[in-house]
Design an enzyme around this catalytic site. Structure first.
Site, PDB file in Angstrom:
ATOM      1  N   CYS A   1       0.817  -1.220   0.000  1.00 15.34           N
ATOM      2  CA  CYS A   1       0.000   0.000   0.000  1.00 15.34           C
ATOM      3  C   CYS A   1       0.849   1.268   0.000  1.00 15.34           C
ATOM      4  O   CYS A   1       1.923   1.308   0.577  1.00 15.34           O
ATOM      5  CB  CYS A   1      -0.876   0.030   1.242  1.00 15.34           C
ATOM      6  SG  CYS A   1      -1.904  -1.414   1.413  1.00 15.34           S
TER       7      CYS A   1
ATOM      8  N   ARG B   1       5.703  -0.744  -6.064  1.00 14.76           N
ATOM      9  CA  ARG B   1       5.691  -1.535  -4.842  1.00 14.76           C
ATOM     10  C   ARG B   1       4.664  -2.659  -4.875  1.00 14.76           C
ATOM     11  O   ARG B   1       4.671  -3.520  -4.011  1.00 14.76           O
ATOM     12  CB  ARG B   1       5.374  -0.639  -3.659  1.00 14.76           C
ATOM     13  CG  ARG B   1       6.526   0.247  -3.368  1.00 14.76           C
ATOM     14  CD  ARG B   1       6.151   1.345  -2.455  1.00 14.76           C
ATOM     15  NE  ARG B   1       7.370   1.971  -2.030  1.00 14.76           N
ATOM     16  CZ  ARG B   1       7.885   1.860  -0.820  1.00 14.76           C
ATOM     17  NH1 ARG B   1       7.268   1.189   0.105  1.00 14.76           N
ATOM     18  NH2 ARG B   1       9.022   2.424  -0.533  1.00 14.76           N
TER      19      ARG B   1
ATOM     20  N   TRP C   1      -3.056  -2.824  -1.422  1.00 11.83           N
ATOM     21  CA  TRP C   1      -2.691  -4.228  -1.639  1.00 11.83           C
ATOM     22  C   TRP C   1      -3.546  -5.004  -0.645  1.00 11.83           C
ATOM     23  O   TRP C   1      -3.366  -4.891   0.570  1.00 11.83           O
ATOM     24  CB  TRP C   1      -1.199  -4.417  -1.365  1.00 11.83           C
ATOM     25  CG  TRP C   1      -0.664  -5.765  -1.702  1.00 11.83           C
ATOM     26  CD1 TRP C   1      -0.227  -6.185  -2.925  1.00 11.83           C
ATOM     27  CD2 TRP C   1      -0.465  -6.860  -0.801  1.00 11.83           C
ATOM     28  NE1 TRP C   1       0.218  -7.474  -2.839  1.00 11.83           N
ATOM     29  CE2 TRP C   1       0.091  -7.918  -1.562  1.00 11.83           C
ATOM     30  CE3 TRP C   1      -0.694  -7.066   0.557  1.00 11.83           C
ATOM     31  CZ2 TRP C   1       0.415  -9.161  -1.006  1.00 11.83           C
ATOM     32  CZ3 TRP C   1      -0.383  -8.294   1.109  1.00 11.83           C
ATOM     33  CH2 TRP C   1       0.158  -9.317   0.336  1.00 11.83           C
TER      34      TRP C   1
ATOM     35  N   ASN D   1      -2.294   2.440   5.705  1.00 17.43           N
ATOM     36  CA  ASN D   1      -1.396   1.307   5.453  1.00 17.43           C
ATOM     37  C   ASN D   1      -1.265   0.533   6.756  1.00 17.43           C
ATOM     38  O   ASN D   1      -1.173   1.156   7.819  1.00 17.43           O
ATOM     39  CB  ASN D   1       0.010   1.782   5.057  1.00 17.43           C
ATOM     40  CG  ASN D   1       0.056   2.353   3.668  1.00 17.43           C
ATOM     41  OD1 ASN D   1      -0.950   2.369   2.964  1.00 17.43           O
ATOM     42  ND2 ASN D   1       1.222   2.840   3.270  1.00 17.43           N
ATOM     43  N   GLY D   2      -1.199  -0.778   6.678  1.00 21.55           N
ATOM     44  CA  GLY D   2      -1.068  -1.580   7.891  1.00 21.55           C
ATOM     45  C   GLY D   2      -2.328  -2.384   8.139  1.00 21.55           C
ATOM     46  O   GLY D   2      -3.187  -2.494   7.257  1.00 21.55           O
TER      47      GLY D   2
ATOM     48  N   GLU E   1      17.612 -18.807  -4.394  1.00 20.13           N
ATOM     49  CA  GLU E   1      17.251 -17.526  -5.000  1.00 20.13           C
ATOM     50  C   GLU E   1      16.782 -17.737  -6.452  1.00 20.13           C
ATOM     51  O   GLU E   1      15.824 -17.099  -6.905  1.00 20.13           O
ATOM     52  CB  GLU E   1      18.451 -16.566  -4.931  1.00 20.13           C
ATOM     53  CG  GLU E   1      18.287 -15.233  -5.623  1.00 20.13           C
ATOM     54  CD  GLU E   1      17.115 -14.380  -5.134  1.00 20.13           C
ATOM     55  OE1 GLU E   1      16.516 -14.693  -4.097  1.00 20.13           O
ATOM     56  OE2 GLU E   1      16.792 -13.404  -5.846  1.00 20.13           O
TER      57      GLU E   1
ATOM     58  N   LYS F   1      13.129 -16.650  -7.871  1.00 18.43           N
ATOM     59  CA  LYS F   1      12.929 -15.783  -9.055  1.00 18.43           C
ATOM     60  C   LYS F   1      11.959 -16.440 -10.022  1.00 18.43           C
ATOM     61  O   LYS F   1      11.051 -15.804 -10.532  1.00 18.43           O
ATOM     62  CB  LYS F   1      14.242 -15.522  -9.803  1.00 18.43           C
ATOM     63  CG  LYS F   1      15.228 -14.565  -9.224  1.00 18.43           C
ATOM     64  CD  LYS F   1      14.806 -13.130  -9.192  1.00 18.43           C
ATOM     65  CE  LYS F   1      14.003 -12.810  -7.984  1.00 18.43           C
ATOM     66  NZ  LYS F   1      14.616 -12.396  -6.789  1.00 18.43           N
TER      67      LYS F   1
ATOM     68  N   GLU G   1       8.390 -16.399  -8.641  1.00 20.27           N
ATOM     69  CA  GLU G   1       7.844 -15.034  -8.522  1.00 20.27           C
ATOM     70  C   GLU G   1       7.312 -14.522  -9.857  1.00 20.27           C
ATOM     71  O   GLU G   1       6.232 -13.950  -9.915  1.00 20.27           O
ATOM     72  CB  GLU G   1       8.945 -14.046  -8.067  1.00 20.27           C
ATOM     73  CG  GLU G   1       9.192 -14.012  -6.584  1.00 20.27           C
ATOM     74  CD  GLU G   1      10.317 -13.048  -6.216  1.00 20.27           C
ATOM     75  OE1 GLU G   1      10.169 -12.339  -5.225  1.00 20.27           O
ATOM     76  OE2 GLU G   1      11.356 -13.012  -6.907  1.00 20.27           O
TER      77      GLU G   1
ATOM     78  N   HIS H   1      16.986 -37.838  -0.178  1.00 20.24           N
ATOM     79  CA  HIS H   1      16.078 -37.836   0.977  1.00 20.24           C
ATOM     80  C   HIS H   1      14.689 -37.345   0.610  1.00 20.24           C
ATOM     81  O   HIS H   1      13.983 -36.821   1.476  1.00 20.24           O
ATOM     82  CB  HIS H   1      16.685 -36.995   2.105  1.00 20.24           C
ATOM     83  CG  HIS H   1      18.003 -37.508   2.577  1.00 20.24           C
ATOM     84  ND1 HIS H   1      18.147 -38.696   3.256  1.00 20.24           N
ATOM     85  CD2 HIS H   1      19.252 -37.021   2.413  1.00 20.24           C
ATOM     86  CE1 HIS H   1      19.426 -38.914   3.513  1.00 20.24           C
ATOM     87  NE2 HIS H   1      20.120 -37.906   3.005  1.00 20.24           N
TER      88      HIS H   1
ATOM     89  N   LYS I   1       6.494  -5.059  -3.653  1.00 19.38           N
ATOM     90  CA  LYS I   1       7.934  -4.781  -3.575  1.00 19.38           C
ATOM     91  C   LYS I   1       8.380  -4.605  -2.130  1.00 19.38           C
ATOM     92  O   LYS I   1       9.443  -5.059  -1.744  1.00 19.38           O
ATOM     93  CB  LYS I   1       8.220  -3.499  -4.370  1.00 19.38           C
ATOM     94  CG  LYS I   1       9.670  -3.072  -4.385  1.00 19.38           C
ATOM     95  CD  LYS I   1      10.429  -3.823  -5.436  1.00 19.38           C
ATOM     96  CE  LYS I   1      11.917  -3.644  -5.329  1.00 19.38           C
ATOM     97  NZ  LYS I   1      12.626  -4.872  -5.713  1.00 19.38           N
TER      98      LYS I   1
HETATM   99  C1  G6P Z   1       9.208  -8.657  -0.827  1.00 18.32           C
HETATM  100  C2  G6P Z   1       9.862  -8.384  -2.169  1.00 18.32           C
HETATM  101  C3  G6P Z   1      11.171  -9.178  -2.267  1.00 18.32           C
HETATM  102  C4  G6P Z   1      12.076  -8.850  -1.085  1.00 18.32           C
HETATM  103  C5  G6P Z   1      11.358  -9.062   0.252  1.00 18.32           C
HETATM  104  C6  G6P Z   1      12.162  -8.488   1.395  1.00 18.32           C
HETATM  105  O1  G6P Z   1       8.789  -9.972  -0.770  1.00 18.32           O
HETATM  106  O2  G6P Z   1       9.011  -8.731  -3.220  1.00 18.32           O
HETATM  107  O3  G6P Z   1      11.828  -8.845  -3.466  1.00 18.32           O
HETATM  108  O4  G6P Z   1      13.196  -9.675  -1.142  1.00 18.32           O
HETATM  109  O5  G6P Z   1      10.108  -8.377   0.246  1.00 18.32           O
HETATM  110  O6  G6P Z   1      12.251  -7.108   1.235  1.00 18.32           O
HETATM  111  P1  G6P Z   1      13.413  -6.202   1.751  1.00 18.32           P
HETATM  112  O7  G6P Z   1      13.056  -4.822   1.256  1.00 18.32           O
HETATM  113  O8  G6P Z   1      13.382  -6.289   3.243  1.00 18.32           O
HETATM  114  O9  G6P Z   1      14.684  -6.696   1.180  1.00 18.32           O
END
Ligand code: G6P
Length: 609
Positions: free
Chosen positions: A2, A27, A74, A99-100, A482, A486, A489, A505, A604
């Protein structure tokens, strides 16, 4: 997640609010809205979908006001509908953005319903609007009404309230969700992120936890959590908003992948030389603190967590310090043991992730000796609340799926490893090899990016797949994690990462020709073990995609495609091997036609838990 923008001015503020929302768009959000007050009239426009849909819905009639608030939502409580979008309102008089999460919203809703308030949405935020309307009936003063209301809220809020009968003010409140006041000349603003206000001001007051403020065109009155009127210092922001446009790139994510050699150059600049690192590189007295440190706890979320897991391998192998890594949302809700002389390190691109911030605050209560934030946003809550901080210089990252923020975090964590290692007796050979590795990074990254066409070609083979498995060993295991993150996501393909030694396992049961197996296989002491793992997959009819250097002796054949990654020194290998996995997920997503920069359901910056 948000976003909030608000303004009180003499001019029409609608364009300021919409531009602010555009700047927060990256975001992640699912609906947007704006409320404007003009001559004691309140107009509210909301739309689901993109900010552009809101812009298109605004016209001469509903697009004018000298005081206003705007929001990108959001969804947390209630589906993605126009009714649930913010601003929420009460008595056609008060408009609220938030927000929150108000955690006791059910209780508040039933209390307000009994008092005769009618709810139209499913959101927790609507309770704020009605609460203020109820208090206003008693106090007649908006600031007092908000001060009373927040006493009854449990949870997190950054909220802005406007009232058409008091058209020249906004009242804002912050607890657990950031808000910044922007100071103009004869006009003032508020936003959840300073970036939203850069077109109108560079002077900011960062509200602190528990602050409530009344903002008029010419004044700001702040009441702290103890109920006292306080002065908060205004600062001039030097934060660069350098996201620019996408240039010739089709997506921000691709642009950001290609920016990595440059931003890593920036991150290393004036910090690393062939002789060593600048003294106290991580903050005043950091060398003394590192010397005393016996135990490191790293806390982060998402991609930043994967940077932390990589750093654990480095810190224990090269610096000889005991290190654990934990997901912030787990750490904050369990009892943990804190050895003497423990250092807490948080890693965060945004510096505003709710769980990471809460973990930092908890760590202070638990008695950690000191705290260090590795962060990409100067002035963020995490940076302001940590004792030491170190900026990754990735520049603004727009793509929701993190790329350049991750590799600059890794480069920073390698510097940290050397810095701590120096205090712990790291040998000069190890140190010079790591420094040489770091200095070679930008060029090696450029060479690795040249694999782009080969990987684009390979991505075709993933387009019809539903599942995938990523394998790595040692400090490449978090890189496999990672890579899997990706892919899921942005391409929505189910991807799991395993440390290769765990294959037998469980995950071997999943192997067949429809489950591509992606292997990151650098040339180090674990290579032979990895060769065996590859054979185990091959024997079960698996199809493999192996990223390895030429000397690793993997050859392409009918069940295995090998992509040769440039040779590099051990310590920087995880950073180099990240690149092909980023490119792979990007090209798979491109083929699948997903919204690469703003993937569905994701945000984001996750500012609620
Ligand atoms: C969200 C974003 C990720 C990020 C994570 C942690 O899930 O989509 O890309 O890695 O938050 O965010 P930060 O800003 O704490 O790295």
């Amino acid at each position: 997640m948000c976003g909030i923008v608000g303004a009180v001015a003499e001019r029409n503020v609608v364009q300021i609010l919409l531009e602010g929302l555009r700047r927060l768009e990256y975001r992640g959000y699912d609906s947007a809205g704006v409320a404007l007050i003009r001559e004691n009239n309140l107009s509210i426009v909301k739309r689901t979908g993109k900010v552009q849909a809101l812009v298109d819905a605004i016209d001469e009639d509903n697009g004018k006001g000298t005081t206003g608030v705007a929001h990108t939502r959001w969804a947390t409580h209630g589906g993605v509908t126009e009714v649930n979008a913010h601003p929420h309102y009460s008595h056609d008089r008060f408009a609220v953005v938030h927000n929150g999460i108000i955690e006791n919203h059910k209780y508040l809703r039933s209390e307000l319903t009994q008092k005769g308030f009618e709810f139209v949405s499913e959101t927790d935020t609507e309770t704020i609007a009605h609460n203020i309307a109820a208090n206003m009936a008693e106090t007649g003063d908006l600031l007092q009404a908000v001060l009373t209301a927040v006493k009854g809220f449990e949870g997190a809020y950054g909220t802005v309230v406007i009232d058409k009968q008091n058209p020249n003010e906004m009242v804002v409140a912050r607890s657990g969700s950031p808000l910044v006041i922007g100071l103009g000349i004869g006009e003032n603003f508020v936003a959840s992120d300073q970036m939203a206000l850069f077109p109108v001001t560079r002077r900011f007051i960062f509200l602190q936890e528990g602050d409530v403020a009344k903002i008029t065109r010419t004044s700001v009155t702040i009441i702290d959590s103890d109920g006292n009127e306080v002065e908060r210092e205004a600062t001039e922001s030097n934060v660069q908003h350098d996201a620019g446009d996408k240039g010739t790139y089709r997506h921000y994510m691709l642009k950001e992948i290609y920016e990595q050699p440059d931003v890593i150059r920036n991150t290393l600049k004036e910090r690393v030389t062939t002789d060593g690192l600048t003294d106290n590189l991580f903050g005043p007295n950091s060398d003394v603190i590192f010397e005393k440190t016996n135990y490191i706890k790293i806390i982060a979320c998402g991609t930043s967590y994967h940077a932390g897991v990589t750093a654990k391998y480095w810190l224990e192998q090269y610096a000889g310090v005991h290190c654990d890594v934990e997901i912030a949302s787990e750490f904050r809700y369990r009892k943990s043991f804190v050895p003497d002389n423990s250092l807490l390190i948080t890693i965060s691109q945004s510096g505003e992730t709710a769980d990471t911030l809460a973990a930092l605050r908890l760590a202070k209560e638990l008695g950690y000796m000191s705290s260090l934030a590795i962060c990409n946003v100067d002035g963020s809550s995490l940076v302001r609340e940590s004792e030491m901080s170190f900026m990754t210089k990735a520049g603004t990252e727009v793509g929701v799926a993190s790329t350049k923020a991750f590799t600059t975090q890794l480069a920073s964590l390698l510097m940290l490893t050397i810095s701590i290692g120096q205090q712990k007796g790291m040998s000069s050979d190890v140190k010079s090899s790591m420094l040489a590795g770091l200095s070679s990074l930008p060029t090696k990254l450029e060479e690795t990016l040249a694999l782009s066409d080969e990987i684009e070609d390979l991505a075709e083979e993933f387009a019809d797949k539903y599942h995938s498995l990523f394998l790595g060993r040692g400090d490449q295991y978090p890189i496999a994690m990672e890579g899997a993150l990706k892919l899921k996501e942005i391409s929505y393909i189910h991807a799991e990462a395993y440390a290769s030694g765990e294959l037998k396992h469980g995950p071997l049961a999943l192997i067949d020709a429809d489950m591509p197996v992606i292997v990151v296989a650098p040339n180090n002491e674990l290579l032979e073990k990895l060769h065996s793992n590859v054979e185990e997959v091959r024997a079960r009819g698996g199809i493999m995609y192996v990223f390895a250097d030429k000397e690793s002796q993997f050859e392409s054949d009918e069940t295995m495609r090998v992509v040769n990654v440039p040779n590099c020194k051990d310590a920087i290998a995880p950073i180099i091997y990240t690149i092909p996995l980023q490119l792979l997920s990007y090209y798979v997503a491109l083929i699948k036609g997903t919204d690469v920069d703003q993937p569905r359901n994701l945000a984001k910056s996750v500012t609620v838990e």
